[in-house]
Design a protein around this motif. Structure first.
Motif, mmCIF file in Angstrom:
data_model
loop_
_atom_site.group_PDB
_atom_site.id
_atom_site.type_symbol
_atom_site.label_atom_id
_atom_site.label_comp_id
_atom_site.label_asym_id
_atom_site.label_seq_id
_atom_site.Cartn_x
_atom_site.Cartn_y
_atom_site.Cartn_z
ATOM 1 N N PRO A 89 0.819 -1.222 0.000
ATOM 2 C CA PRO A 89 0.000 0.000 0.000
ATOM 3 C C PRO A 89 0.848 1.265 0.000
ATOM 4 N N HIS A 90 1.923 1.255 0.788
ATOM 5 C CA HIS A 90 2.892 2.341 0.743
ATOM 6 C C HIS A 90 4.034 1.837 -0.126
ATOM 7 N N GLU A 91 4.054 2.273 -1.358
ATOM 8 C CA GLU A 91 4.850 1.655 -2.422
ATOM 9 C C GLU A 91 6.310 1.445 -2.036
ATOM 10 N N GLN A 92 6.764 0.212 -2.161
ATOM 11 C CA GLN A 92 8.176 -0.101 -1.984
ATOM 12 C C GLN A 92 8.885 0.062 -3.314
ATOM 13 N N GLU A 93 10.039 0.700 -3.293
ATOM 14 C CA GLU A 93 10.863 0.790 -4.488
ATOM 15 C C GLU A 93 12.082 -0.101 -4.324
ATOM 16 N N PRO A 94 12.602 -0.646 -5.424
ATOM 17 C CA PRO A 94 13.784 -1.504 -5.313
ATOM 18 C C PRO A 94 15.004 -0.692 -4.901
ATOM 19 N N ASN A 95 15.904 -1.327 -4.149
ATOM 20 C CA ASN A 95 17.155 -0.648 -3.845
ATOM 21 C C ASN A 95 18.017 -0.587 -5.108
ATOM 22 N N ALA A 96 19.063 0.191 -5.049
ATOM 23 C CA ALA A 96 19.869 0.474 -6.244
ATOM 24 C C ALA A 96 20.954 -0.560 -6.508
ATOM 25 N N TRP A 97 20.961 -1.667 -5.748
ATOM 26 C CA TRP A 97 22.097 -2.579 -5.826
ATOM 27 C C TRP A 97 21.763 -3.953 -6.381
ATOM 28 N N SER A 98 20.508 -4.354 -6.417
ATOM 29 C CA SER A 98 20.174 -5.640 -7.036
ATOM 30 C C SER A 98 20.407 -5.538 -8.542
ATOM 31 N N THR A 99 20.736 -6.650 -9.161
ATOM 32 C CA THR A 99 20.954 -6.670 -10.610
ATOM 33 C C THR A 99 19.659 -6.255 -11.310
ATOM 34 N N PRO A 100 19.687 -5.229 -12.168
ATOM 35 C CA PRO A 100 18.433 -4.751 -12.765
ATOM 36 C C PRO A 100 17.614 -5.852 -13.436
ATOM 37 N N GLU A 101 18.283 -6.737 -14.177
ATOM 38 C CA GLU A 101 17.555 -7.806 -14.879
ATOM 39 C C GLU A 101 17.020 -8.880 -13.937
ATOM 40 N N LEU A 102 17.456 -8.833 -12.679
ATOM 41 C CA LEU A 102 16.988 -9.795 -11.674
ATOM 42 C C LEU A 102 16.222 -9.092 -10.554
ATOM 43 N N THR A 103 15.685 -7.929 -10.870
ATOM 44 C CA THR A 103 14.869 -7.170 -9.927
ATOM 45 C C THR A 103 13.408 -7.311 -10.339
ATOM 46 N N PHE A 104 12.631 -7.983 -9.504
ATOM 47 C CA PHE A 104 11.256 -8.336 -9.840
ATOM 48 C C PHE A 104 10.282 -7.635 -8.897
ATOM 49 N N ARG A 105 9.031 -7.545 -9.337
ATOM 50 C CA ARG A 105 7.962 -7.032 -8.486
ATOM 51 C C ARG A 105 6.781 -7.975 -8.565
ATOM 52 N N PHE A 106 6.286 -8.374 -7.402
ATOM 53 C CA PHE A 106 5.169 -9.305 -7.308
ATOM 54 C C PHE A 106 3.954 -8.626 -6.691
ATOM 55 N N HIS A 107 2.801 -9.088 -7.077
ATOM 56 C CA HIS A 107 1.560 -8.710 -6.405
ATOM 57 C C HIS A 107 1.227 -9.753 -5.337
ATOM 58 N N TYR A 108 1.450 -11.034 -5.656
ATOM 59 C CA TYR A 108 1.053 -12.122 -4.777
ATOM 60 C C TYR A 108 2.194 -12.527 -3.850
ATOM 61 N N PHE A 109 1.957 -12.404 -2.543
ATOM 62 C CA PHE A 109 2.950 -12.847 -1.577
ATOM 63 C C PHE A 109 3.269 -14.326 -1.774
ATOM 64 N N ALA A 110 2.264 -15.129 -2.082
ATOM 65 C CA ALA A 110 2.480 -16.566 -2.222
ATOM 66 C C ALA A 110 3.489 -16.885 -3.315
ATOM 67 N N MET A 111 3.379 -16.214 -4.462
ATOM 68 C CA MET A 111 4.307 -16.497 -5.551
ATOM 69 C C MET A 111 5.699 -15.989 -5.218
#
Length: 273
Positions: free
Chosen positions: A138-160
């Motif tokens: 709900p309070h948007e999380q942004e990715p940190n600047a250090w994960s590999t960009p091509e391996l930086t993912f965003r999920f909606h489902y906690f389960a997945m």
């Protein structure tokens, strides 16, 4: 098509039912397509991880409120998490080969700030890839600047997201954290306890913290877990200690410790959204 003909069928052309299904967001985001969205979240990350040859991971959890340079324990935890990212990446097999060749024990975090940032940062500083499994909040999380960009993912489902954490994990390292860290820790502990996850080492950093916020011995004393359940985890005080404990509890850098990523642990998280 003549102008009268075009006008005659404009209602049909404009109807939502005429849209190609794959391009119809109203349809794709509807209740009936929840299963399809769930599959898409699995497949998108899976495809990228395969392309980078990520065969196994070391999953690291910890508090998002920890910051670099803070006085006291927070600053210490940040620096040890950063150092662990370096150590695990250099010694674990994440830097082997090139894209498309197998990599083992690649750092995987929740992709956000705090401990997650520190560990991704440590991996990046030695030139290793690392993963950020972010989640929409709900309070948007942004990715940190250090994960590999091509391996930086965003999920909606906690389960997945949790399934991707578990299915390639060779080890779990948990730095001090709050509710979210507790959630992930006890998820994996439950999967280990019930045999739904492979026998991976689980190491908690800073024993004094963990034994002060969780009454592990009280759980045994009150008959809520078996004494041997406490053997599912161990403790370490710093980055080198974590690495030594992982090795002592069975982590083997490289191919020997690789789980089968296509035998994911079953997850209990309800699918919502």
């Amino acid at each position: 098509m003549s102008e009268p003909d075009r006008l005659a069928n404009s209602a049909q052309l404009d109807s939502p039912s005429y849209r190609l299904a794959a391009l119809d967001q109203d349809f794709l985001l509807g209740d009936s397509m929840r299963g399809v969205r769930f599959l898409m979240e699995y497949a998108k990350a899976e495809e990228a991880l395969r392309a980078w040859g990520v065969r196994s991971t070391i999953v690291v959890f910890g508090g998002a409120r920890v910051r670099e340079g803070q006085a006291g324990k927070h600053g210490h935890w940040y620096e040890q998490a950063r150092l662990f990212g370096r150590i695990a990446s250099e010694r674990g097999g994440a830097m082997r080969g090139t894209i498309g060749q197998p990599r083992d024990n690649v750092i995987a975090t929740g992709g956000g700030p705090g401990i997650m940032e520190a560990v991704n940062r440590g991996a990046s500083e030695v030139g290793a890839p690392s993963i950020g499994f972010n989640i929409t909040l709900p309070h948007e999380q942004e990715p940190n600047a250090w994960s590999t960009p091509e391996l930086t993912f965003r999920f909606h489902y906690f389960a997945m997201r949790k399934m991707h954490f578990a299915m390639r994990a060779n080890a779990l390292v948990v730095f001090p954290g709050g509710f979210g860290t507790f959630d992930e820790l006890f998820e994996i502990l439950t999967l280990r306890q019930t045999g739904k996850e492979k026998a991976i080492p689980i190491v908690l950093v800073d024993k004094a913290y963990w034994t002060s916020v969780v009454g592990f011995d009280a759980l045994v004393e009150n008959g809520m877990v078996a004494p041997e359940d406490l053997d599912l985890m161990s403790f370490a005080e710093d980055a080198e200690g974590v690495w030594a404990e992982l090795l002592a509890r069975g982590l083997r850098p490289g191919e020997e410790s690789v789980p089968d990523p296509h035998q994911p642990a079953l997850q209990s998280e309800a699918v919502t959204g």
